[in-house]
Design a protein around this motif. Structure first.
Motif, PDB file in Angstrom:
ATOM      1  N   SER A   1       0.681  -1.170  -0.069  1.00 23.28           N
ATOM      2  CA  SER A   1       0.058  -0.045  -0.018  1.00 23.28           C
ATOM      3  C   SER A   1       1.050   1.297  -0.102  1.00 23.28           C
ATOM      4  N   GLY A   2       0.159   2.444  -0.201  1.00 22.60           N
ATOM      5  CA  GLY A   2       0.872   3.728  -0.164  1.00 22.60           C
ATOM      6  C   GLY A   2       1.360   3.995   1.165  1.00 22.60           C
ATOM      7  N   THR A   3       0.642   3.527   2.179  1.00 22.63           N
ATOM      8  CA  THR A   3       1.257   3.531   3.771  1.00 22.63           C
ATOM      9  C   THR A   3       2.378   3.213   3.912  1.00 22.63           C
ATOM     10  N   GLN A   4       2.241   1.645   3.472  1.00 21.69           N
ATOM     11  CA  GLN A   4       3.556   0.827   3.790  1.00 21.69           C
ATOM     12  C   GLN A   4       4.719   1.413   3.194  1.00 21.69           C
TER      13      GLN A   4
ATOM     14  N   TYR B   1      -2.783  10.957   8.151  1.00 23.48           N
ATOM     15  CA  TYR B   1      -3.716   9.944   8.016  1.00 23.48           C
ATOM     16  C   TYR B   1      -2.929   8.306   8.067  1.00 23.48           C
ATOM     17  N   GLU B   2      -1.524   8.208   8.472  1.00 21.86           N
ATOM     18  CA  GLU B   2      -0.907   7.176   8.412  1.00 21.86           C
ATOM     19  C   GLU B   2      -0.667   6.538   9.810  1.00 21.86           C
ATOM     20  N   GLY B   3      -1.658   7.053  10.756  1.00 23.06           N
ATOM     21  CA  GLY B   3      -1.518   6.182  12.071  1.00 23.06           C
ATOM     22  C   GLY B   3      -0.072   6.695  12.906  1.00 23.06           C
TER      23      GLY B   3
ATOM     24  N   HIS C   1      -1.185  17.121  -4.033  1.00 27.11           N
ATOM     25  CA  HIS C   1      -1.318  17.098  -2.721  1.00 27.11           C
ATOM     26  C   HIS C   1      -2.944  16.912  -2.002  1.00 27.11           C
ATOM     27  N   ASN C   2      -3.356  15.909  -1.572  1.00 30.25           N
ATOM     28  CA  ASN C   2      -4.598  15.749  -1.101  1.00 30.25           C
ATOM     29  C   ASN C   2      -5.287  16.876  -0.588  1.00 30.25           C
ATOM     30  N   ARG C   3      -4.999  16.933   0.677  1.00 26.48           N
ATOM     31  CA  ARG C   3      -5.498  18.153   1.594  1.00 26.48           C
ATOM     32  C   ARG C   3      -5.459  19.468   0.949  1.00 26.48           C
TER      33      ARG C   3
ATOM     34  N   GLY D   1       4.216  10.141  -3.642  1.00 27.85           N
ATOM     35  CA  GLY D   1       3.650  10.377  -5.064  1.00 27.85           C
ATOM     36  C   GLY D   1       2.311   9.341  -5.326  1.00 27.85           C
ATOM     37  N   ALA D   2       1.506   9.082  -4.182  1.00 27.66           N
ATOM     38  CA  ALA D   2       0.621   8.400  -4.353  1.00 27.66           C
ATOM     39  C   ALA D   2      -0.133   8.746  -5.679  1.00 27.66           C
ATOM     40  N   ARG D   3      -0.257   9.831  -6.147  1.00 30.26           N
ATOM     41  CA  ARG D   3      -0.973  10.436  -7.327  1.00 30.26           C
ATOM     42  C   ARG D   3       0.002  11.219  -8.271  1.00 30.26           C
ATOM     43  N   ILE D   4       1.244  10.529  -8.299  1.00 28.57           N
ATOM     44  CA  ILE D   4       2.301  11.635  -9.241  1.00 28.57           C
ATOM     45  C   ILE D   4       2.048  11.500 -10.699  1.00 28.57           C
TER      46      ILE D   4
HETATM   47  C1  LIG Z   1      -1.457  11.355  -0.646  1.00 30.04           C
HETATM   48  C2  LIG Z   1      -1.445   9.978  -0.455  1.00 30.04           C
HETATM   49  N1  LIG Z   1      -0.390   9.126   0.257  1.00 30.04           N
HETATM   50  C3  LIG Z   1      -0.653   7.803   0.684  1.00 30.04           C
HETATM   51  C4  LIG Z   1      -1.788   7.275   0.699  1.00 30.04           C
HETATM   52  C5  LIG Z   1      -2.159   5.983   1.368  1.00 30.04           C
HETATM   53  O1  LIG Z   1      -2.260   4.973   0.357  1.00 30.04           O
HETATM   54  P1  LIG Z   1      -2.910   3.618   1.013  1.00 30.04           P
HETATM   55  O2  LIG Z   1      -4.357   4.009   0.921  1.00 30.04           O
HETATM   56  O3  LIG Z   1      -2.800   2.578  -0.081  1.00 30.04           O
HETATM   57  O4  LIG Z   1      -2.323   3.050   1.970  1.00 30.04           O
HETATM   58  C6  LIG Z   1      -2.926   8.011   0.134  1.00 30.04           C
HETATM   59  C7  LIG Z   1      -4.173   7.323   0.314  1.00 30.04           C
HETATM   60  O5  LIG Z   1      -5.288   7.692   0.053  1.00 30.04           O
HETATM   61  C8  LIG Z   1      -2.881   9.200  -0.212  1.00 30.04           C
HETATM   62  O6  LIG Z   1      -3.951   9.876  -0.544  1.00 30.04           O
END
Ligand SMILES: Cc1ncc(COP(=O)(O)O)c(C=O)c1O
Length: 344
Positions: A59-62, A89-91, A140-142, A171-174
């Motif tokens: 995953s992106g988090t990992q 958002y990554e705990g 950048h999401n937020r 770069g989740a959405r690079i």
């Molecule tokens: C910018 C960004 N980074 C990392 C992640 C984490 O990805 P994942 O949900 O696959 O752990 C997300 C998930 O939405 C995200 O938006």
């Protein structure tokens, strides 16, 4: 009733082509380095991003956690945007798993400024956790899904590297960013020490992210992935979908951006306050005034009519386009949202 799901691009489902490729994938044990489909995906990801090697992660988090743990030791500081996904958002993974201190800076416009990077690079002193790493996020999401410009991105990355910091790109959405600016993705990925990008969001694969960097970095990252339980066996079934995500789905993201722009214009024409973003991609954030339903109530009403989206705060909500949403769906969604907004 047709459901139009604008909650996130994470809701995309694998295409028929992906499902067929997964069913017939050539596989082996990836912990032994013997999965040919994983090996191919890692090779192509490294080439595409301008790095020596790549690693498939779950995953992106990992991917972000593995990167940070590889770059930093216990007690080190990592400069993070206060609105970044890693921070929010990554705990708290970097602190929980690595004993790493977040050094927070403003990234409300999408990227931390070079000045803020410089001010966290304090002289060596026993009182300070030394800054070792800068993490950047693009898109950048937020910050509204903004694609940070290659110029301001580079200025921040250069500031960090000139101070001897490593730089990791979330770069989740690079590929959304490179599509929005119409540049080769390497303009972003090739100037950092590591990048994580997601196969599972707008690119449509069911699982997985790629972490790319130097051979030395990836070899250490492989240890961290194993420690975190991310060493998979016949993962080629996932990589088969990942190859289609990388090679095909990256080419269609402009369509999602056009649909988001259409949605945005329709909502603005209907009187809603859509947040302005300097370079928008596939996200639309809307603020709603004190009159009428709050974001959660509006969400419930629209969901009852088949239009799903997420409230991000009491009076703010987010809509995300992706390959499961057509131009026609966007028109229907705008109509439903505007009608429900007025029907208070
Ligand atoms: C910018 C960004 N980074 C990392 C992640 C984490 O990805 P994942 O949900 O696959 O752990 C997300 C998930 O939405 C995200 O938006």
């Amino acid at each position: 009733m047709k459901v139009i799901d604008l909650r996130s691009d994470t809701v995309t489902k694998p295409t028929e082509e992906m499902r067929a490729a997964m069913a017939s994938a050539d596989v082996g044990d990836d912990v032994y380095g013997e999965d040919p489909t994983i090996n191919l995906l890692e090779k192509e990801s490294a080439e595409r991003t301008g790095h020596e090697e790549a690693l498939f992660v779950t995953s992106g988090t990992q991917g972000n956690a593995v990167a940070i743990l590889t770059h930093c030791a216990r007690g080190d500081g990592a400069i993070l945007g206060s609105d970044s996904h890693i921070y929010i958002y990554e705990g708290g993974g970097l602190s929980a798993l690595g004993g790493i201190l977040p050094l927070i800076a403003d990234d409300g416009e999408g990227v931390v400024s070079p000045d803020d990077v410089n001010s966290w690079c304090r002289p060596a002193n026993v009182h300070f956790a030394p800054a070792r790493l800068l993490c950047v996020e693009n898109t950048h999401n937020r910050a509204g899904g903004v694609a940070v410009s290659p110029g301001s991105y580079r200025a921040t990355v250069d500031a960090a590297r000139s101070k001897g910091l490593k730089v990791h790109l979330d770069g989740a959405r690079i590929f959304n960013a490179s599509t929005a600016w119409d540049v080769d993705v390497k303009e972003y990925t090739g100037i950092v020490d590591s990048v994580q990008f997601c196969l599972s969001k707008g690119l449509g694969a069911p699982v997985g992210s790629m972490l790319c960097g130097s051979s030395e970095f990836i070899s250490e990252a492989r240890h961290w992935r194993k420690r975190l339980g991310g060493g998979l066996r016949q993962a080629g079934v996932l990589a088969a979908a990942g190859l289609i995500a990388l090679n095909k789905m990256t080419g269609r993201l402009a369509e999602d951006h056009r649909n988001a722009a259409e949605l945005s214009s329709a909502l603005i024409s209907g009187g809603l306050a859509v947040e302005k973003v300097s370079k928008p991609t596939n996200m639309v954030y809307v603020q709603i005034g004190p009159e009428g339903p709050d974001a959660a109530e509006l969400g419930r009403r629209c969901a009852a009519r088949g239009v799903l989206f997420g409230a991000v705060s009491e009076r703010r909500f987010r809509l995300v386009t992706h390959f499961g949403v057509t131009a026609e769906d966007v028109g229907v969604s705008a109509k439903v949202i505007l009608e429900e907004m007025k029907a208070s």
